[in-house]
Design a protein around this motif. Structure first.
Motif, PDB file in Angstrom:
ATOM      1  N   GLN A   1      14.095  39.072  16.937  1.00 36.38           N
ATOM      2  CA  GLN A   1      13.028  39.874  16.335  1.00 36.38           C
ATOM      3  C   GLN A   1      13.370  40.185  14.880  1.00 36.38           C
ATOM      4  O   GLN A   1      14.501  40.549  14.562  1.00 36.38           O
ATOM      5  N   ASN A   2      12.390  40.034  14.013  1.00 38.60           N
ATOM      6  CA  ASN A   2      12.515  40.434  12.620  1.00 38.60           C
ATOM      7  C   ASN A   2      11.900  41.822  12.510  1.00 38.60           C
ATOM      8  O   ASN A   2      10.702  41.992  12.677  1.00 38.60           O
ATOM      9  N   LEU A   3      12.741  42.836  12.238  1.00 38.40           N
ATOM     10  CA  LEU A   3      12.281  44.214  12.172  1.00 38.40           C
ATOM     11  C   LEU A   3      11.771  44.576  10.780  1.00 38.40           C
ATOM     12  O   LEU A   3      11.315  45.688  10.563  1.00 38.40           O
ATOM     13  N   GLY A   4      11.865  43.628   9.829  1.00 38.77           N
ATOM     14  CA  GLY A   4      11.469  43.897   8.450  1.00 38.77           C
ATOM     15  C   GLY A   4      12.611  44.535   7.688  1.00 38.77           C
ATOM     16  O   GLY A   4      13.592  45.021   8.273  1.00 38.77           O
ATOM     17  N   ASN A   5      12.520  44.537   6.357  1.00 38.82           N
ATOM     18  CA  ASN A   5      13.531  45.167   5.514  1.00 38.82           C
ATOM     19  C   ASN A   5      14.925  44.564   5.735  1.00 38.82           C
ATOM     20  O   ASN A   5      15.926  45.273   5.704  1.00 38.82           O
ATOM     21  N   ASN A   6      14.990  43.253   6.012  1.00 34.06           N
ATOM     22  CA  ASN A   6      16.241  42.533   6.267  1.00 34.06           C
ATOM     23  C   ASN A   6      16.995  43.022   7.504  1.00 34.06           C
ATOM     24  O   ASN A   6      18.211  42.869   7.596  1.00 34.06           O
ATOM     25  N   ASP A   7      16.302  43.620   8.446  1.00 32.28           N
ATOM     26  CA  ASP A   7      16.889  44.039   9.717  1.00 32.28           C
ATOM     27  C   ASP A   7      16.405  43.098  10.813  1.00 32.28           C
ATOM     28  O   ASP A   7      15.217  42.761  10.877  1.00 32.28           O
ATOM     29  N   TYR A   8      17.339  42.695  11.698  1.00 34.38           N
ATOM     30  CA  TYR A   8      17.016  41.743  12.759  1.00 34.38           C
ATOM     31  C   TYR A   8      17.683  42.165  14.063  1.00 34.38           C
ATOM     32  O   TYR A   8      18.712  42.822  14.065  1.00 34.38           O
ATOM     33  N   VAL A   9      17.094  41.714  15.145  1.00 31.62           N
ATOM     34  CA  VAL A   9      17.750  41.745  16.448  1.00 31.62           C
ATOM     35  C   VAL A   9      18.075  40.280  16.736  1.00 31.62           C
ATOM     36  O   VAL A   9      17.184  39.425  16.729  1.00 31.62           O
ATOM     37  N   ILE A  10      19.368  39.995  16.933  1.00 28.64           N
ATOM     38  CA  ILE A  10      19.794  38.627  17.202  1.00 28.64           C
ATOM     39  C   ILE A  10      20.425  38.563  18.583  1.00 28.64           C
ATOM     40  O   ILE A  10      20.835  39.583  19.145  1.00 28.64           O
ATOM     41  N   LYS A  11      20.495  37.350  19.101  1.00 28.42           N
ATOM     42  CA  LYS A  11      21.126  37.142  20.398  1.00 28.42           C
ATOM     43  C   LYS A  11      22.184  36.071  20.227  1.00 28.42           C
ATOM     44  O   LYS A  11      21.910  34.981  19.714  1.00 28.42           O
ATOM     45  N   VAL A  12      23.417  36.381  20.615  1.00 30.68           N
ATOM     46  CA  VAL A  12      24.507  35.419  20.622  1.00 30.68           C
ATOM     47  C   VAL A  12      24.940  35.297  22.078  1.00 30.68           C
ATOM     48  O   VAL A  12      25.398  36.266  22.678  1.00 30.68           O
ATOM     49  N   ASN A  13      24.739  34.095  22.637  1.00 31.01           N
ATOM     50  CA  ASN A  13      24.870  33.868  24.074  1.00 31.01           C
ATOM     51  C   ASN A  13      23.971  34.853  24.805  1.00 31.01           C
ATOM     52  O   ASN A  13      22.777  34.851  24.603  1.00 31.01           O
TER      53      ASN A  13
END
Length: 170
Positions: A18-30
């Motif tokens: 998810q791109n939360l805007g303002n260069n903030d993200y939710v990422i998934k690693v494995n």
């Protein structure tokens, strides 16, 4: 996309959830989700906060398959296509082709860097027959079945196109 760090057995998959805007993200690693904030990013590196910890990564060198970086003063080599050899092997007749196929064929264009067998050699399915260089990557071409190398269709330093025969294995 799968990634693999040299000297670590496992590969890992990373993606942006998810791109939360303002260069903030939710990422998934494995299977783990992380909070990522990019502070700055340019052609020489990236500064970021991952799960509330500051990190600095500098890009040193990049090729089609590998990326050399330094993260928090630790050098790391990342292989971006960790299963490339397996894909080439599968598409050269290696996986599930049975014994019907006589010719081992190249699935990529490239230059023959080395030949690991000679005519008359016995080989097992998965043995390296030759190494090709394509787009600055070296890829092992492996036997698609058990047998004897009846004839080699390549020479060192020669180039092959996709679909060209490498060797006949009976």
């Amino acid at each position: 996309m799968d990634y693999k760090i040299t000297d670590i057995e496992k590969s890992f998959e990373g993606k942006i959830l998810q791109n939360l805007g303002n260069n903030d993200y939710v990422i998934k690693v494995n299977d783990n989700e992380h909070q990522l904030k990019i502070i700055s990013m340019n052609s020489s590196g990236i500064e970021f906060i991952l799960d509330q910890k500051y990190h600095n990564a500098k890009y040193l060198e990049q090729s089609t398959n590998e990326m050399n970086i330094v993260v928090d003063n630790v050098p790391i080599i990342i292989n971006r296509h960790s299963h490339f050899d397996e894909v080439v092997y599968k598409h050269s007749g290696g996986a599930g082709a049975g014994n019907a196929q006589l010719s081992l064929k190249s699935q990529i264009p490239g230059k023959v860097v080395s030949i690991a067998v000679s005519e008359g050699d016995s080989v097992k399915k998965g043995d390296v027959i030759c190494t090709l260089e394509s787009m600055k990557m070296q890829v092992s071409v492996k036997a698609h079945k058990d047998g004897v190398v009846k004839s080699l269709k390549i020479k060192e330093t020669a180039t092959v196109a996709k679909g060209d025969p490498i060797a006949d294995i009976e």
